[in-house]
Design an enzyme around this catalytic site. Sequence first.
Site, PDB file in Angstrom:
ATOM      1  NE  ARG A  16      -2.449  -1.464   3.423  1.00 28.78           N
ATOM      2  CZ  ARG A  16      -2.834  -0.901   4.732  1.00 28.78           C
ATOM      3  NH1 ARG A  16      -4.073  -0.466   4.651  1.00 28.78           N
ATOM      4  NH2 ARG A  16      -2.057  -1.419   5.340  1.00 28.78           N
ATOM      5  CD  GLU A  17       4.531  -0.523  -1.667  1.00 29.14           C
ATOM      6  OE1 GLU A  17       3.659  -0.767  -1.897  1.00 29.14           O
ATOM      7  OE2 GLU A  17       5.329  -1.237  -1.758  1.00 29.14           O
ATOM      8  CB  ILE A 435     -27.681   2.138  12.152  1.00 32.22           C
ATOM      9  CG1 ILE A 435     -28.502   3.365  11.699  1.00 32.22           C
ATOM     10  CG2 ILE A 435     -27.455   1.451  11.222  1.00 32.22           C
ATOM     11  CD1 ILE A 435     -30.061   3.042  11.602  1.00 32.22           C
ATOM     12  NE  ARG A 519     -11.085   5.768   4.178  1.00 40.47           N
ATOM     13  CZ  ARG A 519     -12.181   5.459   4.768  1.00 40.47           C
ATOM     14  NH1 ARG A 519     -12.614   4.237   4.717  1.00 40.47           N
ATOM     15  NH2 ARG A 519     -12.767   6.319   5.344  1.00 40.47           N
ATOM     16  CD1 TRP A 565     -18.839  -5.490  -0.143  1.00 41.91           C
ATOM     17  CD2 TRP A 565     -19.383  -5.089   2.065  1.00 41.91           C
ATOM     18  NE1 TRP A 565     -19.854  -4.135  -0.016  1.00 41.91           N
ATOM     19  CE2 TRP A 565     -20.019  -3.880   1.200  1.00 41.91           C
ATOM     20  CE3 TRP A 565     -19.437  -4.895   3.410  1.00 41.91           C
ATOM     21  CZ2 TRP A 565     -20.904  -2.958   1.747  1.00 41.91           C
ATOM     22  CZ3 TRP A 565     -20.122  -3.687   3.869  1.00 41.91           C
ATOM     23  CH2 TRP A 565     -20.936  -2.624   3.103  1.00 41.91           C
ATOM     24  CG  ASP A 603     -26.334  -3.969   9.995  1.00 40.22           C
ATOM     25  OD1 ASP A 603     -27.598  -3.355  10.270  1.00 40.22           O
ATOM     26  OD2 ASP A 603     -25.541  -3.861  10.826  1.00 40.22           O
ATOM     27  CG  HIS A 698     -22.145   9.577   5.292  1.00 45.67           C
ATOM     28  ND1 HIS A 698     -23.576   9.232   4.957  1.00 45.67           N
ATOM     29  CD2 HIS A 698     -21.482   8.500   4.954  1.00 45.67           C
ATOM     30  CE1 HIS A 698     -23.699   8.038   5.105  1.00 45.67           C
ATOM     31  NE2 HIS A 698     -22.654   7.235   5.050  1.00 45.67           N
ATOM     32  CB  CYS A 730     -25.184   4.964   8.492  1.00 44.19           C
ATOM     33  SG  CYS A 730     -24.212   3.423   7.826  1.00 44.19           S
TER      34      CYS A 730
HETATM   35  N1  GLN Z   1     -24.571  -1.795  12.306  1.00 47.03           N
HETATM   36  C1  GLN Z   1     -23.573  -1.296  11.280  1.00 47.03           C
HETATM   37  C2  GLN Z   1     -22.891   0.039  11.826  1.00 47.03           C
HETATM   38  O1  GLN Z   1     -23.736   0.547  12.626  1.00 47.03           O
HETATM   39  C3  GLN Z   1     -24.048  -0.958   9.940  1.00 47.03           C
HETATM   40  C4  GLN Z   1     -23.187  -0.192   8.973  1.00 47.03           C
HETATM   41  C5  GLN Z   1     -23.657  -0.365   7.616  1.00 47.03           C
HETATM   42  O2  GLN Z   1     -24.689  -0.474   7.456  1.00 47.03           O
HETATM   43  N2  GLN Z   1     -22.637   0.243   6.723  1.00 47.03           N
HETATM   44  O3  GLN Z   1     -21.913   0.313  11.863  1.00 47.03           O
HETATM   45 ZN    ZN Z   2     -25.721   1.929   6.717  1.00 43.93          ZN
END
Ligand code: GLN
Ligand code: ZN
Length: 758
Positions: A16-17, A435, A519, A565, A603, A698, A730
């Site tokens: 990851r340079e 969440i 990232r 993922w 989730d 965010h 989130c």
């Molecule tokens: N439960 C996870 C959190 O709160 C959900 C994250 C996600 O949906 N990306 O971090």
């Molecule tokens: Zn989310």
Amino acid sequence: MAQIHNLGFPRIGEKRELKFALEAYWHGNESADQLTTIADTLERRHWQHQAQLDWVPVGDFSLYDHVLDTAMTLGAIPERIREATETDLDRYFRFARGRSPESGVCCGTRAGKMVKWFNTNYHYIVPELSANTQFSLNNRRLERALDTARQENIAAKPVILGPLTFLALSEFSDGSDPLAKLPDLVQVYGQWLNALARSGATWVQIDEPILVTDLAQPWQTAFETAYHQLQSAPVKLLLTTYFGELRNNLRLACELPVAGLHVDAIEGREEALRVADWLPSHKVLSLGVINGRNIWRNDLNDTLTFLEPLAERLGDRLWLAPSCSLLHVPVTVRHETQLDPALKKTLAFAVEKLYELQILARALNVGRDTVSAELAQCQQALTDYRQSSKVINPEVQSALKAIRPEDTQRHSPFEARYATQQAQLSLPVLPTTTIGSFPQTATIRSVRRDYRQGHLTEDRYREAMQEQIQYAIAEQERIGLDVLVHGEAERNDMVEYFGEQLDGFAFSQFGWVQSYGSRCVKPPIIYGDVSRPGDMTVAWTQYAASLTDKPVKGMLTGPVTILNWSFVREDQLRRETCRQIALAIREEVNALEAAGTTIIQIDEAALREGLPLRQSDWNEYLTWAIDAFRLSANGVKDSTQIHTHMCYSEFNDIIDAIARMDADVITIEASRSNLKLLEAFRSFEYPNAIGPGVYDIHSPNVPDTATLQVLVQKLTETIPIERLWVNPDCGLKTRQWEEVVPSLTHMVKATEAIRFSQ
Ligand code: GLN
Ligand code: ZN
């Protein structure tokens, strides 16, 4: 003689340079010259890794993103970026990352939008165009790369993104027709190809992956128009498609006036044969026969059996390559010292994949017997793997066979069970919740690191995590939330955390793949049948529940998200692997229930992004994906409330499928697109309960009570109040407690005000 080439090499570096160099530059710890030096060194090193190929991609290297590079090359730079009086480099990063007003140099700018690159986990920066965009060529970046490549004696094949894909990926904020820009754009592409010819290019790889998507008629025509105009350029074009089959674009792709066509023969092996039939006999056919998106060794004998008749037929016209750019796999398995040696033998990252190409070419051009040792070794590794007891778990196989249709079915319909649940939980109208995650502080991260490195005993680690849970529970009680969470302090990542505790998963040390900019993600490797040796979350959840009288939600990641993922097995269908994961999660759900957990959230953040590129394939995917979710969730009593969470609001097109998940409560992202969401609910009666995120996690901004109150009020006018929940959009792990506490307090206050007014 078949020739071999590559479509693109991972940029981030085997250790990851590039990531570290970028971040040092952004933090002001390194100069632009230092960054350029590191980038140049990496680019040259990557060419060396590819030096044995007949053609080496040049220009695929990028400091941030290749779509952004294309926009910059074409002069498609938004006003707000162009105005800034900075160096080209800083303008480039300003577009990619935005800039906050306080950071000196100039005023603040918002970052370009980031979107997933087709159906991969890579994100590109969306070019911003309008009817007024004036394109102008700036080819300095590629020119410089080609110069250096020439000095290094690299057989360079410049890689550029094609004009139609560029237009299709761009956003037109003025609502104008993208194709209206095509004539201007093609003119600049003409200049670009001429410039590349002047820099010594003979072949140019021109990527048009939108050819594997559903194309409306005007776009098909636009392909013809554009490529007829580009055919006068003094270079040979290799029209490159990947990520799927051409299907109804097959004839179009075969007939465009270019010198060669690359197709993905991993996703479309059968179709590749048809392409060979349709392709005019003067054109090169490049077959992507090594999977550029997964990490397994190629079954070389099998590939050769497929290729030999084609090689016979096509002779010099056959080229071989990975199916797509190797951007989507890590650099090399060489540094992996902790993987099971038998597993390691079955892996091929970028460098190893290019070696496989060489073996294939040698076998085709000189004869299989000249590489018999390599082929035998490959065969051995794959056979050992497929027969290994680590891969096949008879118990999992029989558990899968024993699944009955009713296992995916709740006992009672939503209406009946929801009433029971709300009464038993004694929740108020408009219940408030979060969440799952709370801020991942520096302390939390260092405790986890110390534990992983063996500097903390298991007991000390547990105590430290319990302290975090105590803190999170106390804060939530003080704030006045109705349904609490334990906060996920013990989780590094929502997929890795479960993968590490499940059998059938392995983790590399350096298997990093670029997600966006600097990232990277290190996807787990699912190599064998998945099973759950023991409880994964029960103890943390129980501990949290012991600290409060309020309900604490159990928190799990769903099977589809874990699948999407991860790097997955190729010896079994994705849907089968997904069912195995679903069974494991189901066991955890049942264990949580048995331990007294009354609300369990599963989730499915990545369910939507797993949608196939072609709409006609959606139904098949959604059927098995939703079925897997239901299998994981629906083994519970009526009184247990199942929640799910998804990080997006664009689900108008799949809302029926989401309704079929039959979660009691779904929490979704809505704060950034409220109006759109409300419309979706007007046009479709979502049958179960829903928690539209009321603020954007965010952003560091703390929403005020009055704004939230207006919003919640509006939501009550659209969604029946008895089925409405209130929550952020989130998890809060990337935020600070100083932002989280006032935000959630305002959210609770706003909700209480609405409750009183009812
Ligand atoms: N439960 C996870 C959190 O709160 C959900 C994250 C996600 O949906 N990306 O971090
Ligand atoms: Zn989310």
